[in-house]
Write a protein that holds these residues in place. Sequence first.
Motif, PDB file in Angstrom:
ATOM      1  N   ALA B  29       0.844  -1.198   0.000  1.00  0.00           N
ATOM      2  CA  ALA B  29       0.000   0.000   0.000  1.00  0.00           C
ATOM      3  C   ALA B  29       0.882   1.252   0.000  1.00  0.00           C
ATOM      4  N   MET B  30       1.933   1.221   0.824  1.00  0.00           N
ATOM      5  CA  MET B  30       2.868   2.342   0.864  1.00  0.00           C
ATOM      6  C   MET B  30       3.534   2.505  -0.505  1.00  0.00           C
ATOM      7  N   GLY B  31       3.902   1.373  -1.118  1.00  0.00           N
ATOM      8  CA  GLY B  31       4.520   1.401  -2.439  1.00  0.00           C
ATOM      9  C   GLY B  31       3.602   2.035  -3.470  1.00  0.00           C
ATOM     10  N   GLY B  32       2.303   1.701  -3.388  1.00  0.00           N
ATOM     11  CA  GLY B  32       1.331   2.251  -4.327  1.00  0.00           C
ATOM     12  C   GLY B  32       1.245   3.773  -4.196  1.00  0.00           C
ATOM     13  N   LEU B  33       1.227   4.246  -2.953  1.00  0.00           N
ATOM     14  CA  LEU B  33       1.155   5.693  -2.733  1.00  0.00           C
ATOM     15  C   LEU B  33       2.423   6.382  -3.268  1.00  0.00           C
ATOM     16  N   VAL B  34       3.582   5.764  -2.989  1.00  0.00           N
ATOM     17  CA  VAL B  34       4.855   6.354  -3.400  1.00  0.00           C
ATOM     18  C   VAL B  34       4.954   6.417  -4.936  1.00  0.00           C
ATOM     19  N   VAL B  57       3.720  17.598  -2.377  1.00  0.00           N
ATOM     20  CA  VAL B  57       4.496  18.011  -1.203  1.00  0.00           C
ATOM     21  C   VAL B  57       3.678  17.740   0.065  1.00  0.00           C
ATOM     22  N   GLU B  58       2.403  18.072  -0.009  1.00  0.00           N
ATOM     23  CA  GLU B  58       1.499  17.882   1.130  1.00  0.00           C
ATOM     24  C   GLU B  58       1.368  16.393   1.504  1.00  0.00           C
ATOM     25  N   ASN B  59       1.208  15.535   0.483  1.00  0.00           N
ATOM     26  CA  ASN B  59       1.006  14.092   0.700  1.00  0.00           C
ATOM     27  C   ASN B  59       2.220  13.371   1.276  1.00  0.00           C
ATOM     28  N   ASP B  60       3.395  14.022   1.238  1.00  0.00           N
ATOM     29  CA  ASP B  60       4.590  13.334   1.726  1.00  0.00           C
ATOM     30  C   ASP B  60       4.430  12.937   3.193  1.00  0.00           C
ATOM     31  N   ARG B  61       3.646  13.717   3.908  1.00  0.00           N
ATOM     32  CA  ARG B  61       3.374  13.408   5.315  1.00  0.00           C
ATOM     33  C   ARG B  61       2.715  12.025   5.451  1.00  0.00           C
ATOM     34  N   ASP B  65       4.049   8.825   7.567  1.00  0.00           N
ATOM     35  CA  ASP B  65       3.238   8.164   8.590  1.00  0.00           C
ATOM     36  C   ASP B  65       3.167   6.661   8.335  1.00  0.00           C
ATOM     37  N   MET B  66       3.045   6.292   7.046  1.00  0.00           N
ATOM     38  CA  MET B  66       2.973   4.868   6.718  1.00  0.00           C
ATOM     39  C   MET B  66       4.257   4.158   7.119  1.00  0.00           C
ATOM     40  N   GLN B  67       5.402   4.809   6.876  1.00  0.00           N
ATOM     41  CA  GLN B  67       6.658   4.147   7.236  1.00  0.00           C
ATOM     42  C   GLN B  67       6.755   3.914   8.746  1.00  0.00           C
ATOM     43  N   ILE B  68       6.374   4.925   9.513  1.00  0.00           N
ATOM     44  CA  ILE B  68       6.452   4.786  10.970  1.00  0.00           C
ATOM     45  C   ILE B  68       5.533   3.664  11.440  1.00  0.00           C
ATOM     46  N   LYS B  69       4.362   3.567  10.822  1.00  0.00           N
ATOM     47  CA  LYS B  69       3.399   2.532  11.210  1.00  0.00           C
ATOM     48  C   LYS B  69       3.954   1.134  10.861  1.00  0.00           C
TER      49      LYS B  69
END
Lengths: 242, 242
Positions: B29-34, B57-61, B65-69
């Motif tokens: 899911a994180m990969g898809g967003l990236v 730029v805004e979505n980078d947050r 968050d996904m990485q921390i989770k």
Amino acid sequence: MDISSDIHSQHISRQFNQELEELKTHLMAMGGLVEKQVQDAVTALLEGDSALGRQVVENDRAVNDMQIKIDAECTQVLARRQPTASDLRLVLAVIRAGSDLERIGDEASKIARNACELIDGDNGSRGFVEVRMISEHVRRMVRDALTSFARFDTELALKLVHEDEQVDNEYQSAMRSLMTFMMEDARSISPVLSLMWILRALERIGDHANNLAEYVVYLVKGMDIRHTDPEDLDAEAISRRD
Amino acid sequence: MDISSDIHSQHISRQFNQELEELKTHLMAMGGLVEKQVQDAVTALLEGDSALGRQVVENDRAVNDMQIKIDAECTQVLARRQPTASDLRLVLAVIRAGSDLERIGDEASKIARNACELIDGDNGSRGFVEVRMISEHVRRMVRDALTSFARFDTELALKLVHEDEQVDNEYQSAMRSLMTFMMEDARSISPVLSLMWILRALERIGDHANNLAEYVVYLVKGMDIRHTDPEDLDAEAISRRD
């Protein structure tokens, strides 16, 4: 628990602690080499020493080998000792820190390669003041990051997170000066670009030192402060948390 | 082992497998967003869409968050399940891959910021051909890296390691063209520099896709091929190793 099994488990626990200490020692050895790589790369540029520059590029292999070795040791400790809580955090922090140290090594190697190009091109030394200033700042950050890791010193670590902002400002201002040099003299474009890549590499090294500092906070306090705005980090509140 | 404890351990093992599957799902899911961030950042530049750039730029947050989770989930699995062998490698590969995806997100955000500057400055579109070509190549690499991770496909992963060399060549050649534009017209220095940062970010994204591919080989074969010269990687020999 009878005495013999008690002695046995003490023995296991002593061995385990020793393994954890070794992980830390190996990470610090890698940190020492990486620090020297950054210093040598900058010296190669500022003193026009291309032999030293080539040596830095050559030594990057040793940095890479150290990372692979540390990662393998960490995986072994995870598989055999199945650490939990702060021991687990230490192993994970060592894996992450090894990855950032390896990238600092890469950046040192880039600086050295660009330095060699500049030296061979026999260019002037415009922009060297900027490189010297930022490199001193960044090298101090790497040293402090390693010290904070060695001593589990979260106060020093948090100081670093704020310092990275300063480096970013110095970097922006240096880039503007370099752009002016380019505009004044088209012949300077190629050497000034090399200096820009060098500044960029130094700025990245500051980011990695910042990451190292964040792992120290994670390690000691169990808090993941990555992606937290430095303004929102209250050093006192974090240092009270135990 | 009596039947009830057998059922109990099957139950544990099913839960454990489900947790490992979830780690992978969250990473994908994180990969898809990236992937989308990279695509949107490049579209923002090529179509002059600064609103889209600001959104990246805004979505980078959200990426952060996904990485921390994901990292927190991996730490939990390590602490509670104490995985070994290929299960341990999967968890470690997810941690590493999450870190590279986060950095791809950072690079997408840099591309978007530079795109916004270029759009606001109302500059021409010299250099866009180069950006378009490299960005298509790099986006395909990210997609293939994620596919190879999802399918544990080492053949596809090894193909990528070779492709990264091609991107590096394309990047070098694009940088030379851009330097020529600068030398021809001093007024183009500032916008061309922005394009250079964008190309650099794309090249870095290729490096991270390459890292992702290396984790797939590590995960499936237990071999750490980081820092191995692609020329020395014999795909057939690695795929025979099981």
